[in-house]
Design a protein around this motif. Structure first.
Motif: not given
Length: 164
Positions: A112-124
């Motif tokens: 979950g933490d890593a997924l949140n980071r991915l979503c923040e780093d890649d807006p698409r």
């Protein structure tokens, strides 16, 4: 599980069909597969929120505790359903439901933490994931509303009250 197998698994999930190959690879880096025997608890109400799960096979019961009613099954998650989505909402800090394998099940686990980071780093990527999550939340709210109305109706019938 090897990264290649995770990528192949991710590519079969309709949620991720709009993603680019590098986005799928990034998801594979934060994912794993777990197998749960019937009766295995995945997480419990009140637990710290950590991972997001996509059901690959089997069935998972989603239960909440209702005062005076006890544990009530609010949903049965089936293949391609998502559980643990509240990890992606910033307000929720603990699980609001418990989950248990109704049948032997296989789950894709996303950190979950890593997924949140991915979503923040890649807006698409974040937009695609959050759009899917919004649909899950809306569907869950409708289901829960209908179940709560049924519980209220049952309670009023048990106590002899009439409804309009």
């Amino acid at each position: 599980m090897q990264k290649t197998s995770l990528i192949e698994t991710l590519q079969t999930i309709p949620w991720f069909l709009d993603l680019k190959p590098q986005q799928i690879e990034a998801l594979a880096d934060i994912s794993s597969i777990v197998h749960c025997k019937e009766g295995t608890a995945i997480f419990c109400e009140g637990d710290r929120v950590d991972n997001v799960y996509i059901i690959l096979s089997g069935e998972i019961g989603v239960d909440i505790t209702i005062p005076t009613r006890g544990v009530v099954r609010i949903a049965t998650a089936e293949p391609l359903d998502i559980i643990g989505w509240s990890k992606l909402t910033p307000v929720v800090r603990q699980r609001t439901a418990s989950t248990i394998a109704i049948k032997d099940s296989t789950l894709l686990v996303l950190n979950g933490d890593a997924l949140n980071r991915l979503c923040e780093d890649d807006p698409r990527l974040g937009y695609i994931i959050m759009r899917r999550i919004a649909n899950v939340v809306a569907s869950n709210l409708l289901t829960i509303k209908l179940q709560m109305m049924d519980i209220i109706l049952q309670s009023s019938n048990e106590t002899g009250l009439t409804t309009r």
